[in-house]
Design a protein around this motif. Structure first.
Motif, PDB file in Angstrom:
ATOM      1  N   PRO A 193       0.410  -0.784   0.684  1.00  0.00           N
ATOM      2  CA  PRO A 193      -0.170   0.444   0.150  1.00  0.00           C
ATOM      3  C   PRO A 193       0.963   1.164  -0.233  1.00  0.00           C
ATOM      4  O   PRO A 193       1.628   1.355   0.640  1.00  0.00           O
ATOM      5  N   GLY A 194       0.655   2.482  -0.886  1.00  0.00           N
ATOM      6  CA  GLY A 194       0.868   3.348  -1.136  1.00  0.00           C
ATOM      7  C   GLY A 194       2.010   3.404  -2.173  1.00  0.00           C
ATOM      8  O   GLY A 194       3.030   4.421  -1.968  1.00  0.00           O
ATOM      9  N   PHE A 195       3.046   2.616  -2.467  1.00  0.00           N
ATOM     10  CA  PHE A 195       3.846   2.701  -3.656  1.00  0.00           C
ATOM     11  C   PHE A 195       3.882   1.825  -4.858  1.00  0.00           C
ATOM     12  O   PHE A 195       2.514   0.654  -4.712  1.00  0.00           O
ATOM     13  N   ASP A 196       3.674   2.456  -5.576  1.00  0.00           N
ATOM     14  CA  ASP A 196       3.859   1.419  -7.051  1.00  0.00           C
ATOM     15  C   ASP A 196       4.531   0.573  -7.543  1.00  0.00           C
ATOM     16  O   ASP A 196       6.078   0.714  -7.131  1.00  0.00           O
ATOM     17  N   THR A 197       4.465  -0.722  -8.055  1.00  0.00           N
ATOM     18  CA  THR A 197       5.792  -1.738  -9.058  1.00  0.00           C
ATOM     19  C   THR A 197       5.065  -1.407  -9.786  1.00  0.00           C
ATOM     20  O   THR A 197       4.370  -2.429 -10.144  1.00  0.00           O
ATOM     21  N   HIS A 198       6.364  -1.758 -10.171  1.00  0.00           N
ATOM     22  CA  HIS A 198       6.918  -1.497 -11.613  1.00  0.00           C
ATOM     23  C   HIS A 198       6.873  -3.267 -12.315  1.00  0.00           C
ATOM     24  O   HIS A 198       6.839  -4.492 -11.550  1.00  0.00           O
ATOM     25  N   ALA A 199       5.380  -3.124 -13.466  1.00  0.00           N
ATOM     26  CA  ALA A 199       5.696  -5.035 -13.885  1.00  0.00           C
ATOM     27  C   ALA A 199       6.218  -5.603 -13.840  1.00  0.00           C
ATOM     28  O   ALA A 199       6.509  -6.532 -14.000  1.00  0.00           O
ATOM     29  N   ASP A 200       7.750  -5.240 -14.210  1.00  0.00           N
ATOM     30  CA  ASP A 200       8.497  -6.100 -15.087  1.00  0.00           C
ATOM     31  C   ASP A 200       8.929  -6.911 -12.999  1.00  0.00           C
ATOM     32  O   ASP A 200       9.339  -7.829 -13.255  1.00  0.00           O
ATOM     33  N   CYS A 201       8.823  -6.123 -12.073  1.00  0.00           N
ATOM     34  CA  CYS A 201       9.137  -6.098 -11.144  1.00  0.00           C
ATOM     35  C   CYS A 201       8.425  -7.805 -10.664  1.00  0.00           C
ATOM     36  O   CYS A 201       8.026  -8.755  -9.689  1.00  0.00           O
ATOM     37  N   VAL A 202       6.622  -7.175 -10.690  1.00  0.00           N
ATOM     38  CA  VAL A 202       5.827  -7.864 -10.924  1.00  0.00           C
ATOM     39  C   VAL A 202       5.428  -9.217 -11.591  1.00  0.00           C
ATOM     40  O   VAL A 202       6.006 -10.704 -10.943  1.00  0.00           O
ATOM     41  N   THR A 203       6.501  -9.414 -12.685  1.00  0.00           N
ATOM     42  CA  THR A 203       6.948 -10.613 -13.470  1.00  0.00           C
ATOM     43  C   THR A 203       7.929 -11.512 -12.886  1.00  0.00           C
ATOM     44  O   THR A 203       7.745 -12.939 -12.965  1.00  0.00           O
ATOM     45  N   ALA A 204       9.133 -10.463 -12.226  1.00  0.00           N
ATOM     46  CA  ALA A 204       9.689 -11.864 -11.537  1.00  0.00           C
ATOM     47  C   ALA A 204       9.103 -12.258 -10.630  1.00  0.00           C
ATOM     48  O   ALA A 204      10.008 -14.415 -10.935  1.00  0.00           O
ATOM     49  N   VAL A 205       8.751 -11.987 -10.456  1.00  0.00           N
ATOM     50  CA  VAL A 205       7.797 -13.248  -8.823  1.00  0.00           C
ATOM     51  C   VAL A 205       6.809 -13.820  -9.440  1.00  0.00           C
ATOM     52  O   VAL A 205       7.019 -15.375  -9.308  1.00  0.00           O
ATOM     53  N   GLU A 206       6.046 -13.296 -10.198  1.00  0.00           N
ATOM     54  CA  GLU A 206       5.436 -14.186 -11.176  1.00  0.00           C
ATOM     55  C   GLU A 206       6.563 -15.392 -11.644  1.00  0.00           C
ATOM     56  O   GLU A 206       5.663 -16.772 -11.525  1.00  0.00           O
ATOM     57  N   ASP A 207       6.871 -15.255 -11.813  1.00  0.00           N
ATOM     58  CA  ASP A 207       7.971 -16.617 -13.097  1.00  0.00           C
ATOM     59  C   ASP A 207       8.950 -17.055 -11.930  1.00  0.00           C
ATOM     60  O   ASP A 207       8.892 -18.488 -12.619  1.00  0.00           O
ATOM     61  N   THR A 208       8.910 -16.752 -10.941  1.00  0.00           N
ATOM     62  CA  THR A 208       9.953 -17.199  -9.721  1.00  0.00           C
ATOM     63  C   THR A 208       8.538 -18.331  -8.997  1.00  0.00           C
ATOM     64  O   THR A 208       8.716 -19.425  -8.547  1.00  0.00           O
ATOM     65  N   VAL A 209       7.418 -17.405  -9.055  1.00  0.00           N
ATOM     66  CA  VAL A 209       5.995 -18.503  -8.837  1.00  0.00           C
ATOM     67  C   VAL A 209       6.260 -19.894  -9.490  1.00  0.00           C
ATOM     68  O   VAL A 209       5.651 -20.896  -8.907  1.00  0.00           O
ATOM     69  N   ARG A 210       6.115 -19.746 -10.570  1.00  0.00           N
ATOM     70  CA  ARG A 210       6.199 -21.236 -11.114  1.00  0.00           C
ATOM     71  C   ARG A 210       7.238 -22.374 -10.993  1.00  0.00           C
ATOM     72  O   ARG A 210       7.096 -23.197 -10.971  1.00  0.00           O
ATOM     73  N   MET A 211       8.929 -21.356 -11.217  1.00  0.00           N
ATOM     74  CA  MET A 211       9.548 -22.584 -11.339  1.00  0.00           C
ATOM     75  C   MET A 211       9.780 -23.321  -9.629  1.00  0.00           C
ATOM     76  O   MET A 211       9.937 -24.515  -9.441  1.00  0.00           O
ATOM     77  N   LEU A 212       8.944 -22.311  -8.474  1.00  0.00           N
ATOM     78  CA  LEU A 212       8.179 -22.898  -7.196  1.00  0.00           C
ATOM     79  C   LEU A 212       7.345 -24.525  -6.920  1.00  0.00           C
ATOM     80  O   LEU A 212       7.715 -25.038  -6.392  1.00  0.00           O
ATOM     81  N   GLU A 213       6.668 -23.994  -8.231  1.00  0.00           N
ATOM     82  CA  GLU A 213       5.810 -24.945  -7.846  1.00  0.00           C
ATOM     83  C   GLU A 213       6.649 -25.735  -8.758  1.00  0.00           C
ATOM     84  O   GLU A 213       5.653 -27.031  -8.494  1.00  0.00           O
ATOM     85  N   ALA A 214       7.049 -25.609  -9.837  1.00  0.00           N
ATOM     86  CA  ALA A 214       8.440 -27.231 -10.288  1.00  0.00           C
ATOM     87  C   ALA A 214       8.758 -28.292  -9.459  1.00  0.00           C
ATOM     88  O   ALA A 214       8.860 -29.042  -9.748  1.00  0.00           O
TER      89      ALA A 214
END
Length: 482
Positions: free
Chosen positions: A265-286
């Motif tokens: 809350p109160g801060f913007d997060t760049h799409a590249d940083c969100v994508t980095a987390v989302e990619d990592t989530v897929r790796m973790l699930e794998a």
């Protein structure tokens, strides 16, 4: 040694131990890279090549015997060496450390050979490694971008493969921010894992922690083993590890439950940083881990803590004025500080003793609230972006004294995800799990409960083995000359 760039610090130490190379050959390789690459990135504040070459001729021992190393110009003081905190006043005064720090001794006992010191913003109070003492440190991945800070010089020399590992410290993200911006591994260990003595029991009320930036998880673990542990007089200690951290590298993680959060809350997060987390989530699930959305309420209140945090840091910077006068041996005017610290010192001079104590109490209470999330049946690990955007362009995050409040908020908005765990004392690590369309490294942050550095190292080494990141390097250093 042409293939020097291919080795991490552990690998270089193994070459020395088996007689395949000499410490002198490693030091000469590091010196040649400093001479060739540092002019582009400006990541060193001071060098001692002759002393390093002399040290390489003496008998060496320790887990990193003969490996070239650089300490940050804030922390790991060694008697007789410049230790100037990125401060122009101390640089002009020629100040050198009056005694050895415990950390400096442990780096030396580990067998590292020091070639000098890396750049830091003045007093290590900025996420931009730039000062009037040493100029602008540039990101090896894009020379028009910052390295982050305050251990930005360390991140730059590791990313440029000048050395494989470097000292850093972290008071609000100062290891993790440059690790994310330059594509390194950066662990902020548990509070009190590494001693700040003998000159300090704690720094910034225990928010600042010592560590390293590396290219490999095994280096991070082995360096933590080498430098951790209490010294006499430390105000408190953290739980000792069950076994050496290096033994956690490659150890089974089991199926971890990992919470993920991509906004604050109160801060913007760049799409590249969100994508980095989302990619990592897929790796973790794998890899078989369970990943769930997480919303730690206290963590989300960082925006409310910012004014209190600013008052606390500003009070320390105001106190630095007297400290610098003592070290420089003369009266110092506030205008001799760099712009960020002029602003902080101006605030700090109006913070009362009661305000200061209240700030400590408020932040420590919030830190306990943050840490309690790990003890309420929630996931064992929290995954977030490390910083809120790719490495900023040079000048974008500078503090403008004509509009200091707005520029300071813009500065803080670059790293909203890291400071909470300095306050709570928990271990947190940034891993270079992603690159954006421009080829810039994007880090993600993993956080575990207080004292559980071991869990982070296990998970980090699993990710590194499954999705290696060290093959990437800035294009302009792809072909070493020696």
């Amino acid at each position: 040694m042409k293939d020097y760039d291919e080795y991490d610090a552990t690998g270089l130490a193994e070459l020395v131990a088996t007689g395949q190379v000499t410490p002198r050959e490693l030091v000469e390789a590091a010196i040649s890279r400093i001479e060739e690459r540092n002019p582009k990135i400006n990541a060193l504040s001071w060098t001692q090549f002759d002393a390093a070459l002399a040290a390489a001729e003496r008998p060496v021992s320790g887990p990193f015997a003969g490996v070239p190393f650089l300490a940050k110009d804030a922390g790991a003081a060694m008697r007789g060496e410049p230790h100037q905190f990125g401060c122009r006043v101390l640089r002009e005064a020629g100040y050198v450390a009056e005694n050895d720090s415990y950390l400096g001794i442990r780096f030396r006992e580990a067998g590292f050979i020091s070639l000098g010191r890396t750049t830091t913003p003045e007093f290590a109070t900025s996420a931009v490694t730039e000062s009037s003492a040493t100029g602008i440190t540039r990101n090896p991945w894009d020379l028009d971008r910052i390295t982050g800070g305050s251990s930005g010089g360390a991140g730059a020399v590791v990313a440029a493969r000048i050395i494989p590992a470097a000292h850093g410290n972290d008071g609000a993200g100062s290891i993790r921010i440059p690790a994310a911006a330059t594509g390194c591994v950066g662990l902020k260990s548990t509070r009190a894992r590494v001693s700040n003595g003998p000159d300090a029991g704690e720094i910034w009320q225990g928010f600042a922690h010592q560590g390293s930036l590396t290219r490999s998880v095994r280096d991070t673990a082995a360096i933590l083993d080498a430098i951790s542990g209490p010294f006499p007089g430390d105000p408190y200690v953290c739980p000792p590890p069950a076994r050496p951290f290096v033994q956690e590298v490659g150890a089974p993680t089991g199926r971890l439950r990992i919470g993920v959060m991509t906004s604050l809350p109160g801060f913007d997060t760049h799409a590249d940083c969100v994508t980095a987390v989302e990619d990592t989530v897929r790796m973790l699930e794998a890899l078989g881990h369970e990943v769930v959305e997480a919303e730690p309420d206290a963590y989300g209140r960082w925006i409310d803590m910012l004014p209190v945090f600013t008052d606390l840091i500003a009070s320390y910077v105001a106190a630095d004025l007297k400290f610098i006068e003592m070290l420089a041996g003369r009266t110092v005017d506030i205008t001799e500080f760099d712009s960020a610290n002029q602003h902080y010192a101006g605030i700090g001079q109006h913070v009362t003793t009661a305000d200061f104590i209240e700030a400590i109490d408020v932040l420590q209470r919030w830190g306990r609230d943050v840490a309690s999330w790990w003890h309420e049946g929630n996931p064992e690990i929290l995954l977030t972006p490390t910083i809120a955007g790719p490495a900023a362009r040079i000048g974008e995050l500078d503090i403008d004294l004509n509009d200091p409040e707005a520029s300071l908020h813009r500065h803080y908005s670059f790293f909203p995800y890291t400071p909470a765990f300095n306050v709570s004392g928990q271990p947190a690590i940034s891993l270079p799990m992603h690159r954006n369309a421009e080829g810039l490294p994007i880090g993600v942050q993993f956080v575990s409960a207080y004292g559980r550095d071991d869990v982070l190292i296990r998970l980090a080494s699993q990710l590194e083995a499954a999705y290696p990141w060290d093959a990437h390097r800035p294009a302009w250093i792809a072909e070493p000359s020696a």
